[in-house]
Design a protein around this motif. Structure first.
Motif, PDB file in Angstrom:
ATOM      1  N   SER A   1     -15.401 -53.544 -68.287  1.00 32.72           N
ATOM      2  CA  SER A   1     -14.623 -54.501 -67.512  1.00 32.72           C
ATOM      3  C   SER A   1     -14.054 -55.608 -68.371  1.00 32.72           C
ATOM      4  O   SER A   1     -13.188 -56.356 -67.938  1.00 32.72           O
ATOM      5  CB  SER A   1     -15.487 -55.100 -66.404  1.00 32.72           C
ATOM      6  OG  SER A   1     -16.515 -55.890 -66.974  1.00 32.72           O
TER       7      SER A   1
ATOM      8  N   ALA B   1     -26.964 -55.566 -49.896  1.00 29.99           N
ATOM      9  CA  ALA B   1     -26.864 -54.982 -51.239  1.00 29.99           C
ATOM     10  C   ALA B   1     -28.029 -55.485 -52.076  1.00 29.99           C
ATOM     11  O   ALA B   1     -28.332 -56.680 -52.053  1.00 29.99           O
ATOM     12  CB  ALA B   1     -25.532 -55.348 -51.892  1.00 29.99           C
TER      13      ALA B   1
ATOM     14  N   LYS C   1     -24.424 -59.405 -61.417  1.00 28.10           N
ATOM     15  CA  LYS C   1     -23.077 -59.188 -60.918  1.00 28.10           C
ATOM     16  C   LYS C   1     -23.134 -58.655 -59.493  1.00 28.10           C
ATOM     17  O   LYS C   1     -23.956 -57.786 -59.164  1.00 28.10           O
ATOM     18  CB  LYS C   1     -22.313 -58.215 -61.824  1.00 28.10           C
ATOM     19  CG  LYS C   1     -21.816 -58.878 -63.106  1.00 28.10           C
ATOM     20  CD  LYS C   1     -20.673 -58.090 -63.718  1.00 28.10           C
ATOM     21  CE  LYS C   1     -20.026 -58.857 -64.868  1.00 28.10           C
ATOM     22  NZ  LYS C   1     -18.866 -58.157 -65.423  1.00 28.10           N
ATOM     23  N   VAL C   2     -22.276 -59.191 -58.658  1.00 22.51           N
ATOM     24  CA  VAL C   2     -22.200 -58.743 -57.272  1.00 22.51           C
ATOM     25  C   VAL C   2     -21.774 -57.272 -57.268  1.00 22.51           C
ATOM     26  O   VAL C   2     -20.752 -56.911 -57.872  1.00 22.51           O
ATOM     27  CB  VAL C   2     -21.190 -59.602 -56.479  1.00 22.51           C
ATOM     28  CG1 VAL C   2     -21.079 -59.107 -55.042  1.00 22.51           C
ATOM     29  CG2 VAL C   2     -21.604 -61.068 -56.529  1.00 22.51           C
ATOM     30  N   PRO C   3     -22.552 -56.393 -56.624  1.00 17.53           N
ATOM     31  CA  PRO C   3     -22.276 -54.952 -56.724  1.00 17.53           C
ATOM     32  C   PRO C   3     -21.098 -54.474 -55.882  1.00 17.53           C
ATOM     33  O   PRO C   3     -20.495 -53.457 -56.205  1.00 17.53           O
ATOM     34  CB  PRO C   3     -23.584 -54.314 -56.255  1.00 17.53           C
ATOM     35  CG  PRO C   3     -24.187 -55.329 -55.338  1.00 17.53           C
ATOM     36  CD  PRO C   3     -23.802 -56.666 -55.891  1.00 17.53           C
ATOM     37  N   ARG C   4     -20.773 -55.178 -54.779  1.00 22.91           N
ATOM     38  CA  ARG C   4     -19.660 -54.737 -53.940  1.00 22.91           C
ATOM     39  C   ARG C   4     -19.091 -55.947 -53.198  1.00 22.91           C
ATOM     40  O   ARG C   4     -19.783 -56.950 -53.007  1.00 22.91           O
ATOM     41  CB  ARG C   4     -20.112 -53.663 -52.958  1.00 22.91           C
ATOM     42  CG  ARG C   4     -21.080 -54.117 -51.888  1.00 22.91           C
ATOM     43  CD  ARG C   4     -21.303 -53.001 -50.864  1.00 22.91           C
ATOM     44  NE  ARG C   4     -22.009 -53.455 -49.685  1.00 22.91           N
ATOM     45  CZ  ARG C   4     -23.253 -53.128 -49.373  1.00 22.91           C
ATOM     46  NH1 ARG C   4     -23.942 -52.345 -50.183  1.00 22.91           N
ATOM     47  NH2 ARG C   4     -23.806 -53.569 -48.258  1.00 22.91           N
ATOM     48  N   PRO C   5     -17.823 -55.886 -52.800  1.00 24.76           N
ATOM     49  CA  PRO C   5     -17.225 -57.043 -52.128  1.00 24.76           C
ATOM     50  C   PRO C   5     -17.779 -57.205 -50.718  1.00 24.76           C
ATOM     51  O   PRO C   5     -18.251 -56.264 -50.094  1.00 24.76           O
ATOM     52  CB  PRO C   5     -15.728 -56.685 -52.109  1.00 24.76           C
ATOM     53  CG  PRO C   5     -15.701 -55.183 -52.141  1.00 24.76           C
ATOM     54  CD  PRO C   5     -16.865 -54.767 -52.972  1.00 24.76           C
ATOM     55  N   GLY C   6     -17.721 -58.439 -50.230  1.00 25.86           N
ATOM     56  CA  GLY C   6     -18.167 -58.706 -48.873  1.00 25.86           C
ATOM     57  C   GLY C   6     -18.578 -60.158 -48.710  1.00 25.86           C
ATOM     58  O   GLY C   6     -18.583 -60.943 -49.667  1.00 25.86           O
TER      59      GLY C   6
ATOM     60  N   ASP D   1     -17.813 -65.444 -49.526  1.00 27.37           N
ATOM     61  CA  ASP D   1     -16.924 -64.295 -49.727  1.00 27.37           C
ATOM     62  C   ASP D   1     -16.965 -63.947 -51.212  1.00 27.37           C
ATOM     63  O   ASP D   1     -16.469 -64.700 -52.048  1.00 27.37           O
ATOM     64  CB  ASP D   1     -15.498 -64.627 -49.286  1.00 27.37           C
ATOM     65  CG  ASP D   1     -15.378 -64.756 -47.774  1.00 27.37           C
ATOM     66  OD1 ASP D   1     -16.058 -63.989 -47.061  1.00 27.37           O
ATOM     67  OD2 ASP D   1     -14.638 -65.649 -47.309  1.00 27.37           O
TER      68      ASP D   1
ATOM     69  N   GLN E   1     -16.593 -61.055 -54.499  1.00 28.37           N
ATOM     70  CA  GLN E   1     -15.905 -59.879 -54.999  1.00 28.37           C
ATOM     71  C   GLN E   1     -16.831 -59.114 -55.941  1.00 28.37           C
ATOM     72  O   GLN E   1     -17.706 -59.704 -56.593  1.00 28.37           O
ATOM     73  CB  GLN E   1     -14.625 -60.278 -55.743  1.00 28.37           C
ATOM     74  CG  GLN E   1     -13.625 -61.033 -54.888  1.00 28.37           C
ATOM     75  CD  GLN E   1     -13.149 -60.221 -53.704  1.00 28.37           C
ATOM     76  OE1 GLN E   1     -12.850 -59.019 -53.844  1.00 28.37           O
ATOM     77  NE2 GLN E   1     -13.068 -60.854 -52.536  1.00 28.37           N
ATOM     78  N   ALA E   2     -16.654 -57.819 -55.994  1.00 30.06           N
ATOM     79  CA  ALA E   2     -17.438 -57.022 -56.931  1.00 30.06           C
ATOM     80  C   ALA E   2     -17.203 -57.537 -58.349  1.00 30.06           C
ATOM     81  O   ALA E   2     -16.055 -57.714 -58.769  1.00 30.06           O
ATOM     82  CB  ALA E   2     -17.048 -55.552 -56.828  1.00 30.06           C
TER      83      ALA E   2
END
Length: 828
Positions: free
Chosen positions: A23, A447, A484-489, A537, A539-540
């Motif tokens: 990334s 998550a 790290k945030v694994p998925r958005p939400g 809110d 983001q991944a």
């Protein structure tokens, strides 16, 4: 050879290791093949190419075993010197490395001495094992005699077919070069298969130097160095030593080598060891009783192999404090960058001292602590001296002796309020219960990021203790965890924190802004779920930072969670449970004059037990309680009252129990039972008369006493055996018995012994003793008699040879006038 680290680590697949690197767009500023993001995470310099040299390569004809993944086939090992004692090991495989279901170990004989370290015959001399198992990361260390030691800070990374292990570890220095031995092994975990093994290979690398090690920055970029008060220390550095980032400290020089009398030894030290030669010493008052000393050297002060001690006569009285250094009340130390405080009472005895913080910035070493310094006429007046030395070999480099300090007095202002000053959570809710935690983790709306998939600075995976859940433990004050945030939400960030003795404080941050602070202070050795009250809110790929204070204390963190909603908030439940008495035993005989009282409180409490006119108060707050009540009258009924003070001081929780002092009716048990007991010799050498110890569990009610256990060899002949009861069932029957005997076995073999037990089994009270020797268990200890001599050993004062009596007149009675050595075991 079977790996000494063959147990499978918890499944903590570090898929993020490669993903996070990708990334970052694979920027490589120095063109050395390591992406900048990976260099920041490993602690190498992205602006300077690492010069790696090959230290091992696979023979051209070598191939991986049939069916083995080529991503586990090790082909090459290279080593680069980063700075000081930091080394980068690069293990290159035939294809992209497969983290899942893989076990990778690098054994290092850092001092290049096979006679020191691990004692296993094939791994003789191992000082460190770097272990990358199914994503779990660990460094295990050994002392000179093979026991466990402090691990070396190590960071791991994966990029394609290369695995990087960057470690701070001192290697042997010989003739201007670094020398060591290493052995790398690559395995598949399930089913177990060794894919590649290098065997021991010699390592020669550049000599270690005193250059500055790059900072570890897990997510790349240059860390912001805000300096709000413009005093030359960044705000984060001020937080580390407990000073005020909004107000510059007024340092006052109390020693300057430029104006001090010339000392030939310092002149030589300045020429030979400028980095450990003291140039000046300054001091500043922070507020309250907090002081900061700055020891400045002639060159950048090295963390590696350095020890500095600041001796402080705080009360300016040479008749108090350390006896062999008159007047010294405190020793403020910094060894290899780690602070340590030693304090002395006025009578010279050791005592607990205040906390100590340290910081190294170029040539300056800062030491900060809260000390009550002597004041006169508004000035701080006390004595100091300084010792600067190397640790290995232990050698003094520079001394600053007996400086009389007369500096500005303590400033009248409040101390800075850091994380450690918080007493309650801010912006975070806390709940509890393993059932709740399991339900939250299983909810697909949430998550979960396994702790092994996080990046650490001052934390490390705990793969060496018996703690049940995967977790990370703090290794350095101020340690941080990055996730790290694994998925958005829209999520509530949450953390599972183990609440152990002391106060744990963790701040959650996002993009430099505080999300909340979790404070765990119930000290009940339970895992708590702390949840951010704010729903964000996310983001991944967004980074959440968990930051701990720079104060001392132990920290253990399990998984990081992102919750769709705040779960049920459960209040603290105070209860006293399982209050009961159990018999005390002397061997296989129960005592009728004493019982053991046990109970559990759901919070640590120093409880008070009342029995008639007797009162017993525990010294230390604990959750699992045990008190022995003796001096009881057999057959008499008693009432016990137990009181546990509530943690908020609002009275006490009280429970009562009635019992009768009497021996339990132990069931006779089975008549005779025989079970196989296999003894295995896994070594490549035959053993003769080898001591064997084994714990054996028995079902409730089948064995009344360990004296009714016997051992038979493969031919059915009795084997001398010592069997001791370790635990009993509620009905008094044996639950666990510890067996000790000797066995003779060929190399790499096993023999089928047999264990017989039950009421019909022969008594073995004298088993294990030579013919003519009787061994008895007494209330006070152990008695051994051979007809002529009687030896008594006490449990509470073991001293050899103990109390010895000789039956001079041969009447079989050992009278007081026949005692030839009283020892410390008299009365056994």
């Amino acid at each position: 050879m079977k790996s000494l680290f063959s147990r499978r680590a918890p499944v903590l697949v570090l898929c993020a290791l490669a993903a996070w690197v990708a990334s970052a767009a694979a920027a490589d500023s120095d063109g050395d093949g390591l992406p900048d993001a990976l260099e920041h995470r490993l602690g190498t310099d992205p602006q300077r190419a690492e010069a790696a040299r090959e230290v091992w390569s696979a023979p051209a004809a070598a191939t991986a075993p049939a069916g083995a993944a080529v991503g586990r086939d090790l082909r090459r090992v290279t080593l680069a010197h980063v700075a000081a004692d930091r080394w980068l090991w690069i293990l290159e495989f035939a294809d992209d490395y497969e983290t899942a279901n893989s076990n990778l170990l690098l054994y290092i004989d850092a001092n290049n001495n096979p006679q020191r370290g691990q004692r296993h015959p094939e791994l003789q001399g191992t000082d460190f094992v770097l272990w990358f198992s199914d994503g779990g990361r660990w460094c295990h260390a050994y002392t000179a005699t093979g026991e466990g030691s402090r691990p070396a800070p190590t960071r791991f990374g994966v990029d394609g077919r290369r695995v990087y292990l960057c470690t701070d570890m001192t290697l042997a220095q010989v003739d201007g070069a670094s020398q060591a031995r290493a052995w790398a092994r690559s395995e598949q975990l399930e089913p177990r298969q060794e894919v590649a093994s290098t065997g021991w290979f010699a390592v020669t690398a550049p000599a270690q130097d005193q250059s500055r090690k790059p900072e570890v920055n897990p997510f790349g970029g240059t860390a912001q160095a805000n300096d709000e008060d413009g005093d030359g220390l960044s705000d984060s550095q001020e937080a580390q030593i407990g000073t005020d980032p909004t107000r510059p400290e007024a340092f006052e020089v109390v020693f300057d080598s430029a104006t001090a009398p010339a000392v030939p030894a310092r002149t030589r030290a300045r020429a030979e060891h400028p980095q450990r030669t003291v140039r000046r010493v300054s001091v500043a008052s922070v507020g309250g009783e907090r002081w900061v000393w700055c020891v400045e050297f002639e060159a950048d002060y090295p963390t590696q192999n350095s020890n500095l001690i600041l001796y402080v006569d705080a009360d300016n009285d040479q008749t108090t404090g350390r006896t062999n250094l008159p007047g010294i009340d405190y020793m403020l130390g910094c060894a290899d960058g780690r602070p340590g405080m030693t304090a002395f009472a006025p009578d010279g005895q050791f005592r607990n001292g205040p906390g100590l913080r340290s910081l190294i910035v170029g040539p300056r070493l800062y030491l900060s602590s809260d000390l009550a310094l002597n004041h006169a006429d508004g000035r701080a007046q006390y004595r100091i001296s300084v010792l600067s030395e190397t640790r290995n070999p232990a050698a003094a480099i520079d001394r600053v002796g007996d400086v009389m300090v007369n500096s500005a007095g303590a400033v009248d202002r409040p101390l800075p309020r850091g994380l450690e000053s918080l007493e309650a959570s801010q912006g975070m809710a806390m709940t509890r219960g393993l059932d709740l935690i399991r339900r939250v983790k299983a909810d697909p709306a949430n998550a979960v990021v396994k702790i092994g998939n996080c990046d650490f600075e001052g934390f490390m995976d705990d793969l060496g203790s018996e703690y049940k859940m995967p977790s990370a433990i703090r290794t350095t004050p101020g340690g941080r965890i990055f996730v790290k945030v694994p998925r958005p939400g829209a999520f509530h960030p949450a953390v599972l924190l183990y609440d152990q003795p002391g106060t744990e404080v963790i701040e959650l941050r996002r993009q430099g802004q505080r999300l909340g602070v979790a404070v765990a202070a119930e000290n009940d050795n339970r895992t708590k779920l702390f949840v951010s009250e704010a729903r964000l809110d996310l983001q991944a790929g967004d980074v959440i930072e968990l930051r701990t204070p720079y104060s001392g204390g132990s920290y253990r963190v399990e998984d990081i969670l992102f919750l769709a909603r705040i779960p049920e908030i459960r209040p603290r439940h105070l209860a006293m449970q399982h209050l009961e008495t159990t018999p005390l035993w002397v061997g296989d005989s129960p005592r009728t004059d004493a019982v053991r009282l046990t109970w559990i409180t759901t919070w640590p409490a120093a409880c008070t037990v009342t029995l008639g006119d007797r009162t017993i108060t525990e010294d230390t707050p604990v959750a699992n309680h045990r008190v022995v009540l003796d001096g009881l009258e057999a057959g008499r009924a008693y009432t016990i009252t137990v009181s546990a003070p509530r943690p908020d001081g609002s009275g006490a929780l009280t429970e009562r129990l009635r019992f009768r002092a009497r021996a339990p009716r132990v069931p006779e048990g089975s008549r005779l039972t025989r079970v196989p007991l296999h003894v295995i010799n896994p070594s490549g050498e035959a053993v003769r008369g080898w001591p064997v110890t084994a714990g054996v569990a028995f079902p409730a009610g089948v064995l009344a006493a360990s004296s009714r256990v016997s051992l038979l060899d493969p031919d059915g002949h009795p084997v001398p055996l010592q069997a001791a009861t370790q635990a009993r069932w509620p009905d008094g029957s044996v639950k666990w018995s510890l067996l000790n005997f000797r066995a003779t076995l060929p190399a790499a073999s096993s023999l089928p012994f047999a264990l017989e037990f039950g009421s019909a089994a022969p008594a073995v009270a004298a088993s294990g003793a030579p013919d003519g020797v009787r061994v008895e268990t007494t209330p006070a200890g152990v008695r051994m008699v051979n007809g002529l001599l009687q030896v008594d050993l006490r449990r509470d004062a073991v001293a050899l040879p103990g109390r010895v009596a000789c039956d001079r007149n041969g009447d079989g009675v050992f009278s007081d006038d026949e005692v030839v050595l009283a020892g410390d075991a008299a009365g056994a």
